[in-house]
Design a protein around this motif. Structure first.
Motif, PDB file in Angstrom:
ATOM      1  N   ALA A 147      86.186  42.366  63.281  1.00  0.00           N
ATOM      2  CA  ALA A 147      85.514  43.620  62.969  1.00  0.00           C
ATOM      3  C   ALA A 147      84.044  43.509  63.336  1.00  0.00           C
ATOM      4  N   GLY A 148      83.444  44.637  63.723  1.00  0.00           N
ATOM      5  CA  GLY A 148      82.036  44.650  64.096  1.00  0.00           C
ATOM      6  C   GLY A 148      81.388  45.964  63.719  1.00  0.00           C
ATOM      7  N   LEU A 149      80.123  45.902  63.363  1.00  0.00           N
ATOM      8  CA  LEU A 149      79.364  47.088  62.973  1.00  0.00           C
ATOM      9  C   LEU A 149      78.179  47.299  63.890  1.00  0.00           C
ATOM     10  N   LYS A 150      78.115  48.472  64.521  1.00  0.00           N
ATOM     11  CA  LYS A 150      76.897  48.942  65.161  1.00  0.00           C
ATOM     12  C   LYS A 150      76.277  49.958  64.201  1.00  0.00           C
ATOM     13  N   PRO A 151      75.123  49.648  63.616  1.00  0.00           N
ATOM     14  CA  PRO A 151      74.540  50.565  62.644  1.00  0.00           C
ATOM     15  C   PRO A 151      73.823  51.732  63.312  1.00  0.00           C
ATOM     16  N   SER A 152      73.428  52.690  62.494  1.00  0.00           N
ATOM     17  CA  SER A 152      72.568  53.768  62.976  1.00  0.00           C
ATOM     18  C   SER A 152      71.258  53.187  63.493  1.00  0.00           C
ATOM     19  N   PHE A 186      73.838  55.866  72.591  1.00  0.00           N
ATOM     20  CA  PHE A 186      72.824  56.793  73.094  1.00  0.00           C
ATOM     21  C   PHE A 186      72.387  57.778  72.014  1.00  0.00           C
ATOM     22  N   VAL A 187      73.328  58.243  71.198  1.00  0.00           N
ATOM     23  CA  VAL A 187      72.969  59.229  70.170  1.00  0.00           C
ATOM     24  C   VAL A 187      72.606  58.572  68.841  1.00  0.00           C
ATOM     25  N   GLY A 188      72.752  57.253  68.734  1.00  0.00           N
ATOM     26  CA  GLY A 188      72.209  56.523  67.594  1.00  0.00           C
ATOM     27  C   GLY A 188      73.030  56.556  66.333  1.00  0.00           C
ATOM     28  N   VAL A 189      74.324  56.879  66.423  1.00  0.00           N
ATOM     29  CA  VAL A 189      75.139  56.981  65.217  1.00  0.00           C
ATOM     30  C   VAL A 189      75.865  55.669  64.942  1.00  0.00           C
ATOM     31  N   PRO A 190      76.313  55.448  63.699  1.00  0.00           N
ATOM     32  CA  PRO A 190      76.976  54.183  63.375  1.00  0.00           C
ATOM     33  C   PRO A 190      78.428  54.174  63.797  1.00  0.00           C
ATOM     34  N   ALA A 191      78.970  52.979  63.997  1.00  0.00           N
ATOM     35  CA  ALA A 191      80.377  52.816  64.345  1.00  0.00           C
ATOM     36  C   ALA A 191      80.854  51.449  63.890  1.00  0.00           C
ATOM     37  N   VAL A 192      82.098  51.415  63.417  1.00  0.00           N
ATOM     38  CA  VAL A 192      82.735  50.166  63.015  1.00  0.00           C
ATOM     39  C   VAL A 192      83.961  49.954  63.893  1.00  0.00           C
ATOM     40  N   ALA A 193      84.037  48.797  64.543  1.00  0.00           N
ATOM     41  CA  ALA A 193      85.228  48.393  65.281  1.00  0.00           C
ATOM     42  C   ALA A 193      86.139  47.630  64.335  1.00  0.00           C
ATOM     43  N   VAL A 194      87.421  47.987  64.323  1.00  0.00           N
ATOM     44  CA  VAL A 194      88.369  47.343  63.415  1.00  0.00           C
ATOM     45  C   VAL A 194      89.670  47.085  64.156  1.00  0.00           C
ATOM     46  N   PRO A 195      90.274  45.902  63.971  1.00  0.00           N
ATOM     47  CA  PRO A 195      91.541  45.608  64.646  1.00  0.00           C
ATOM     48  C   PRO A 195      92.689  46.467  64.110  1.00  0.00           C
ATOM     49  N   THR A 196      93.675  46.688  64.969  1.00  0.00           N
ATOM     50  CA  THR A 196      94.863  47.437  64.570  1.00  0.00           C
ATOM     51  C   THR A 196      96.146  46.643  64.766  1.00  0.00           C
ATOM     52  N   GLY A 197      96.106  45.502  65.432  1.00  0.00           N
ATOM     53  CA  GLY A 197      97.310  44.720  65.664  1.00  0.00           C
ATOM     54  C   GLY A 197      97.230  43.963  66.966  1.00  0.00           C
ATOM     55  N   VAL A 198      98.367  43.432  67.396  1.00  0.00           N
ATOM     56  CA  VAL A 198      98.454  42.627  68.614  1.00  0.00           C
ATOM     57  C   VAL A 198      99.519  43.239  69.516  1.00  0.00           C
ATOM     58  N   THR A 199      99.179  43.426  70.781  1.00  0.00           N
ATOM     59  CA  THR A 199     100.123  43.939  71.773  1.00  0.00           C
ATOM     60  C   THR A 199     100.172  42.974  72.957  1.00  0.00           C
ATOM     61  N   GLU A 200     101.358  42.482  73.254  1.00  0.00           N
ATOM     62  CA  GLU A 200     101.558  41.528  74.348  1.00  0.00           C
ATOM     63  C   GLU A 200     100.586  40.355  74.259  1.00  0.00           C
ATOM     64  N   GLY A 201     100.406  39.869  73.036  1.00  0.00           N
ATOM     65  CA  GLY A 201      99.600  38.680  72.815  1.00  0.00           C
ATOM     66  C   GLY A 201      98.110  38.885  72.736  1.00  0.00           C
ATOM     67  N   LEU A 202      97.635  40.124  72.887  1.00  0.00           N
ATOM     68  CA  LEU A 202      96.196  40.403  72.849  1.00  0.00           C
ATOM     69  C   LEU A 202      95.875  41.378  71.720  1.00  0.00           C
TER      70      LEU A 202
END
Length: 471
Positions: A192-197, A418-434
């Motif tokens: 998981a990763g966070l890009k803040p505002s 570019f617009v400066g808003v926050p976002a969180v990347a979160v895993p959802t599972g594994v497909t074909e080993g990745l």
């Protein structure tokens, strides 16, 4: 404890140290043993700070024995991207020229994590000068390998930190993001990763001298944490947020906003800009949408995000205009082939004139307004981080077709930076080993909404790491 200490979450590690179930020295040593075992296979940790980390851990243990309450991240080891100063260690940017650039003080986010009890255990690899491409390969330290599959890139430019966290060499990583540099390696490595505002976390990017960087770097670059769970990401968020006199851009906004009335509306866009999306990535978005629906969110598919093409064009022009001034000197530092990524960008996108730059800055505000209006109706946006599974190392620097393909795939990351808003990347599972994943984007300074939604996805899907490196 039955499992090695490095396998515990950051929250569990800090709790164990605070309760004196384990010593901070034991916790650091467990991670150092993991680094010795794993790092030769993936090459993520570049400058190991073993003795300094042990000394910091011993201080934590002494203070705890004296009755001093450790902080919320007591004893938790973290890595720091090679772009971010750690007092007493070189900030190399992965370039041989800067191997002697010893930092006189911690950067603000490093200082904040340290004040909360966390312990820097090493620097982590980057593409040279964070300009050589998306793949984490530096002139000074070489290639970092994806622990899931060494034939694909771990992403970047915070790829070293993502790999260190994914493999259990550190509980947290401190990266930065100006268009996906935290979120892309998070997706590719299954963390998981966070890009803040913009303005949420203080920073000081005057690393190479007393002058501040130009407008693109000031507007686009945000420091952000990586972790194996959303709960750990939240811990880091609470520590990193705030003001600092070294960064007048950072604002004193509350960590948590007012609750929203009724079910929170989530806009779903699997193919932002309509440029195509891989079936596995679309399936990840669908799975995350289902998880949010199950959690009680009001999930709605919408036609598209605001002004994608216009935002991408403005981002490129502003960034190239800043690069153009120093490009001859920078190009010489990038090493053989390291200049190809930016060179192709500059051939395709000419620098703006003074009048054009003024117009671009006005257009950026106008695009930000469109996004604010969109997020006023839909407080959250669910979409892809990268519209393909992990690609081969160096694809973006191979030729124009490869660069365009990677640039298109990261488009939602680019626009949200570019617009400066926050976002969180979160895993959802594994497909074909990745690993697969999504990002959840929110209103400015509503990281709390993004983290809540990401936790709902994580609870209904799965945590993928730590992993042992695979061939």
């Amino acid at each position: 404890m039955p499992d090695p200490l490095w396998k515990l979450s950051a929250a569990e590690q800090a709790r164990a140290v605070r309760r004196a179930d384990v010593s901070a020295v034991e916790l650091v040593d467990s991670h150092l043993e993991r680094i010795a075992e794993v790092n030769p296979q993936v090459n993520a940790v570049t400058q190991l700070m073993a003795e300094r980390a042990r000394a910091a851990a011993a201080r934590t243990d002494r203070l705890r024995a004296q009755g001093v309450q450790p902080g919320p991240l007591a004893g938790v080891p973290f890595t720091v991207k090679e772009t971010t100063p750690v007092e007493g260690a070189p900030t190399t940017f992965g370039a041989p020229r800067f191997r002697g650039l010893v930092a006189p003080a911690d950067a603000p986010p490093v200082a904040r994590l340290r004040a909360a009890g966390a312990i820097p255990i090493g620097h982590a690899n980057v593409p040279t000068l964070v300009l050589a491409g998306m793949h984490t390969r530096s002139e000074l330290y070489g290639d970092t390998l994806n622990p899931w599959d060494r034939t694909v890139t771990p992403g970047g430019t915070s790829g070293g930190d993502a790999v260190a966290v994914a493999t259990g060499m550190a509980a947290l990583g401190l990266g930065n993001d100006s268009g996906g540099s935290v979120r892309i390696p998070a997706q590719f490595c299954g963390v998981a990763g966070l890009k803040p505002s913009t303005g949420r976390f203080p920073a000081d990017h005057r690393v190479l001298g007393p002058e501040d960087p130009g407008p693109a770097s000031q507007m686009l670059v945000t420091d952000g944490p990586l972790a194996r769970s959303v709960a750990d990401l939240r811990l880091a968020y609470e520590v990193l947020a705030g003001t600092d006199p070294r960064d007048p851009r950072a604002v004193p906004v509350p960590l948590y906003g007012e609750p929203l009335p009724g079910p929170v509306k989530v806009a779903v866009v699997a193919d932002p800009g309509g440029q195509g999306v891989h079936p596995a990535v679309r399936a990840a978005v669908v799975a995350a949408a289902g998880a949010l629906r199950d959690a009680g969110y009001d999930v709605r598919e919408v036609a598209d995000v605001p002004r994608m093409a216009e935002a991408l064009e403005a981002y490129g022009r502003i960034a190239v205009t800043e690069f153009a001034r120093s490009w001859p000197a920078v190009r010489a530092l990038l090493g053989p082939g390291g200049d190809r990524y930016i060179a192709m960008m500059m051939e395709q996108t000419p620098p703006a004139s003074a009048d054009e730059l003024v117009e671009l800055m006005g257009r950026r505000l106008n695009i930000r307004r469109s996004w604010a209006e969109f997020l006023d109706e839909y407080p959250l946006l669910l979409g892809p981080v990268f519209t393909e599974p992990p690609v081969e190392p160096g694809l973006e620097s191979r030729d124009r077709a490869g660069r365009d393909r990677v640039g298109a795939a990261m488009r939602l990351c680019t626009v949200t930076s570019f617009v400066g808003v926050p976002a969180v990347a979160v895993p959802t599972g594994v497909t074909e080993g990745l690993p697969c994943g999504v990002q959840i984007v929110g209103r400015a300074f509503r990281e709390d909404l993004c983290l809540d939604a990401a936790r709902a996805v994580e609870d209904r899907l799965e945590v993928l790491t730590p992993v042992d490196p695979r061939g």
